[in-house]
Write an enzyme that holds these catalytic residues in place. Sequence first.
Site, PDB file in Angstrom:
ATOM      1  N   SER A  83     -10.405  -7.959  87.541  1.00 12.12           N
ATOM      2  CA  SER A  83     -11.429  -8.282  88.549  1.00 12.12           C
ATOM      3  C   SER A  83     -10.956  -7.783  89.905  1.00 12.12           C
ATOM      4  O   SER A  83      -9.740  -7.721  90.161  1.00 12.12           O
ATOM      5  CB  SER A  83     -11.621  -9.806  88.624  1.00 12.12           C
ATOM      6  OG  SER A  83     -12.445 -10.137  89.738  1.00 12.12           O
ATOM      7  N   TYR A 140      -8.409 -18.402  88.876  1.00 10.88           N
ATOM      8  CA  TYR A 140      -9.050 -17.249  88.236  1.00 10.88           C
ATOM      9  C   TYR A 140      -8.453 -15.939  88.752  1.00 10.88           C
ATOM     10  O   TYR A 140      -8.053 -15.064  87.965  1.00 10.88           O
ATOM     11  CB  TYR A 140     -10.560 -17.300  88.502  1.00 10.88           C
ATOM     12  CG  TYR A 140     -11.304 -16.051  88.112  1.00 10.88           C
ATOM     13  CD1 TYR A 140     -11.505 -15.727  86.769  1.00 10.88           C
ATOM     14  CD2 TYR A 140     -11.803 -15.180  89.087  1.00 10.88           C
ATOM     15  CE1 TYR A 140     -12.196 -14.561  86.415  1.00 10.88           C
ATOM     16  CE2 TYR A 140     -12.489 -14.023  88.730  1.00 10.88           C
ATOM     17  CZ  TYR A 140     -12.686 -13.720  87.391  1.00 10.88           C
ATOM     18  OH  TYR A 140     -13.347 -12.573  87.038  1.00 10.88           O
ATOM     19  N   LYS A 163      -6.253 -13.111  86.716  1.00  7.11           N
ATOM     20  CA  LYS A 163      -6.676 -11.717  86.606  1.00  7.11           C
ATOM     21  C   LYS A 163      -5.585 -10.788  87.148  1.00  7.11           C
ATOM     22  O   LYS A 163      -5.405  -9.671  86.639  1.00  7.11           O
ATOM     23  CB  LYS A 163      -7.998 -11.495  87.334  1.00  7.11           C
ATOM     24  CG  LYS A 163      -9.203 -12.121  86.619  1.00  7.11           C
ATOM     25  CD  LYS A 163      -9.420 -11.537  85.227  1.00  7.11           C
ATOM     26  CE  LYS A 163     -10.794 -11.850  84.676  1.00  7.11           C
ATOM     27  NZ  LYS A 163     -10.996 -11.315  83.320  1.00  7.11           N
ATOM     28  N   THR A 210     -24.520  -9.791  86.363  1.00  8.29           N
ATOM     29  CA  THR A 210     -24.766 -10.380  85.046  1.00  8.29           C
ATOM     30  C   THR A 210     -25.605 -11.643  85.243  1.00  8.29           C
ATOM     31  O   THR A 210     -25.696 -12.183  86.357  1.00  8.29           O
ATOM     32  CB  THR A 210     -23.443 -10.757  84.346  1.00  8.29           C
ATOM     33  OG1 THR A 210     -22.741 -11.692  85.175  1.00  8.29           O
ATOM     34  CG2 THR A 210     -22.564  -9.535  84.130  1.00  8.29           C
TER      35      THR A 210
HETATM   36  N1  LIG Z   1     -19.750 -10.452  86.597  1.00  6.68           N
HETATM   37  C1  LIG Z   1     -18.874 -10.216  87.546  1.00  6.68           C
HETATM   38  O1  LIG Z   1     -19.220 -10.163  88.725  1.00  6.68           O
HETATM   39  C2  LIG Z   1     -17.410  -9.974  87.212  1.00  6.68           C
HETATM   40  C3  LIG Z   1     -16.585  -9.455  88.229  1.00  6.68           C
HETATM   41  C4  LIG Z   1     -15.249  -9.223  87.939  1.00  6.68           C
HETATM   42  C5  LIG Z   1     -14.746  -9.492  86.687  1.00  6.68           C
HETATM   43  N2  LIG Z   1     -15.576 -10.004  85.721  1.00  6.68           N
HETATM   44  C6  LIG Z   1     -14.980 -10.262  84.403  1.00  6.68           C
HETATM   45  O2  LIG Z   1     -15.740  -9.593  83.423  1.00  6.68           O
HETATM   46  C7  LIG Z   1     -15.739 -10.350  82.215  1.00  6.68           C
HETATM   47  C8  LIG Z   1     -17.181 -10.630  81.787  1.00  6.68           C
HETATM   48  O3  LIG Z   1     -17.829 -11.336  82.840  1.00  6.68           O
HETATM   49  P1  LIG Z   1     -19.389 -11.684  82.785  1.00  6.68           P
HETATM   50  O4  LIG Z   1     -19.876 -11.735  84.162  1.00  6.68           O
HETATM   51  O5  LIG Z   1     -20.057 -10.817  81.802  1.00  6.68           O
HETATM   52  O6  LIG Z   1     -19.324 -13.196  82.261  1.00  6.68           O
HETATM   53  P2  LIG Z   1     -20.069 -13.961  81.056  1.00  6.68           P
HETATM   54  O7  LIG Z   1     -19.692 -15.391  81.222  1.00  6.68           O
HETATM   55  O8  LIG Z   1     -21.505 -13.609  81.019  1.00  6.68           O
HETATM   56  O9  LIG Z   1     -19.367 -13.346  79.771  1.00  6.68           O
HETATM   57  C9  LIG Z   1     -18.080 -13.756  79.371  1.00  6.68           C
HETATM   58  C10 LIG Z   1     -18.096 -13.985  77.886  1.00  6.68           C
HETATM   59  O10 LIG Z   1     -16.773 -14.335  77.453  1.00  6.68           O
HETATM   60  C11 LIG Z   1     -16.889 -15.424  76.549  1.00  6.68           C
HETATM   61  N3  LIG Z   1     -15.643 -16.193  76.548  1.00  6.68           N
HETATM   62  C12 LIG Z   1     -15.020 -16.766  77.605  1.00  6.68           C
HETATM   63  N4  LIG Z   1     -13.922 -17.419  77.194  1.00  6.68           N
HETATM   64  C13 LIG Z   1     -13.834 -17.250  75.848  1.00  6.68           C
HETATM   65  C14 LIG Z   1     -12.946 -17.686  74.838  1.00  6.68           C
HETATM   66  N5  LIG Z   1     -11.869 -18.445  75.122  1.00  6.68           N
HETATM   67  N6  LIG Z   1     -13.174 -17.312  73.559  1.00  6.68           N
HETATM   68  C15 LIG Z   1     -14.248 -16.550  73.240  1.00  6.68           C
HETATM   69  N7  LIG Z   1     -15.135 -16.116  74.146  1.00  6.68           N
HETATM   70  C16 LIG Z   1     -14.941 -16.459  75.434  1.00  6.68           C
HETATM   71  C17 LIG Z   1     -18.060 -16.244  77.074  1.00  6.68           C
HETATM   72  O11 LIG Z   1     -18.584 -17.120  76.095  1.00  6.68           O
HETATM   73  C18 LIG Z   1     -19.022 -15.128  77.476  1.00  6.68           C
HETATM   74  O12 LIG Z   1     -19.803 -14.709  76.394  1.00  6.68           O
HETATM   75  C19 LIG Z   1     -14.924 -11.605  82.487  1.00  6.68           C
HETATM   76  O13 LIG Z   1     -13.585 -11.389  82.083  1.00  6.68           O
HETATM   77  C20 LIG Z   1     -15.010 -11.727  84.004  1.00  6.68           C
HETATM   78  O14 LIG Z   1     -13.922 -12.423  84.543  1.00  6.68           O
HETATM   79  C21 LIG Z   1     -16.891 -10.241  85.961  1.00  6.68           C
END
Ligand SMILES: NC(=O)c1ccc[n+]([C@@H]2O[C@H](COP(=O)([O-])OP(=O)(O)OC[C@H]3O[C@@H](n4cnc5c(N)ncnc54)[C@H](O)[C@@H]3O)[C@@H](O)[C@H]2O)c1
Length: 268
Positions: free
Chosen positions: A160, A173, A177, A208
């Site tokens: 991230s 968090y 990361k 998202t």
């Molecule tokens: N959306 C953003 O702005 C953003 C920015 C930087 C980083 N990220 C990273 O990208 C990734 C996806 O983010 P997103 O926005 O799509 O979030 P999201 O919550 O929509 O998707 C994350 C998915 O991971 C699954 N998950 C989490 N912990 C789990 C576990 N222990 N076992 C199995 N499944 C698990 C959740 O159920 C979910 O389906 C994450 O790692 C997040 O930290 C997102």
Amino acid sequence: MDRPLTGKIAFVTGSGRGLGCAMADKLASLGADVAIHDIDATRCQQYGEAQHIEEVAARIARHGTRVIYVLGNIGDPEAVAEMSRRITEDLGTVDILVNCAGGDIGSKGGKPNPNNALDIALEDIQVETNNNLIGTFLVSQTFVRPMRDRGEGVVINIASAAAHMGCTPEVIYSTLKAAVVHYTRCLALEMRPFGVRVNAVSPGPSKTARFQATRVTDPNKMVTNNSLDRYADPEEIADAVAFLAGPQSRFIHGQVLRVDGGLTLFPG
Ligand SMILES: NC(=O)c1ccc[n+]([C@@H]2O[C@H](COP(=O)([O-])OP(=O)(O)OC[C@H]3O[C@@H](n4cnc5c(N)ncnc54)[C@H](O)[C@@H]3O)[C@@H](O)[C@H]2O)c1
């Protein structure tokens, strides 16, 4: 070369929804067979993305490659072993692993509250560590060992922008990361003699469904235009993952690609 991943098998954790889903879709569009994954079959309902993970798999299968789904907690070694067994049996040996599951999700499901360094509850710290770090370790151990033994494979860890700067709130968090970034470098060093490429992508804030549902968003940044001072479309993060998964990045190893429109313009 319009389907450069034809014949490859990809596993994207946390791809029942959100960024992982966009990544799985992109890899399938480039020819890969894909195993999608979530902690359970209906987590995609939470922010209205689908009713069941089966529906997500069917949508991705429009690209004409094989798509299966597996379920389970990535922090549970037995669940991870079962995912590996199912994927190997149904698709074959994984060539491309994307460790995407994670997020700033605490023990009660939403963002921890409080979410700062001194007040966040231990249960939230434990859940976040499981989801973002322990899960990444366990999935990597299980799926990278066969890559090492075969002498080929690709790993992409999703970190991230928060990993690269001091943050509060989201202290735990962002710290986890940052650890994912460092784990990427360590695993890359370990895999260097074996030809297994390991890199990370650090997304900036991305549109998202969960992202939009769990904070007050800035309407000026919700747009898709020429400005880089905006939130990312999930496809923009998926494009970076596709690049690191494919042949055009064949000598790129141990790197962190910050896909954040220039949010983190400093060295390191
Ligand atoms: N959306 C953003 O702005 C953003 C920015 C930087 C980083 N990220 C990273 O990208 C990734 C996806 O983010 P997103 O926005 O799509 O979030 P999201 O919550 O929509 O998707 C994350 C998915 O991971 C699954 N998950 C989490 N912990 C789990 C576990 N222990 N076992 C199995 N499944 C698990 C959740 O159920 C979910 O389906 C994450 O790692 C997040 O930290 C997102």
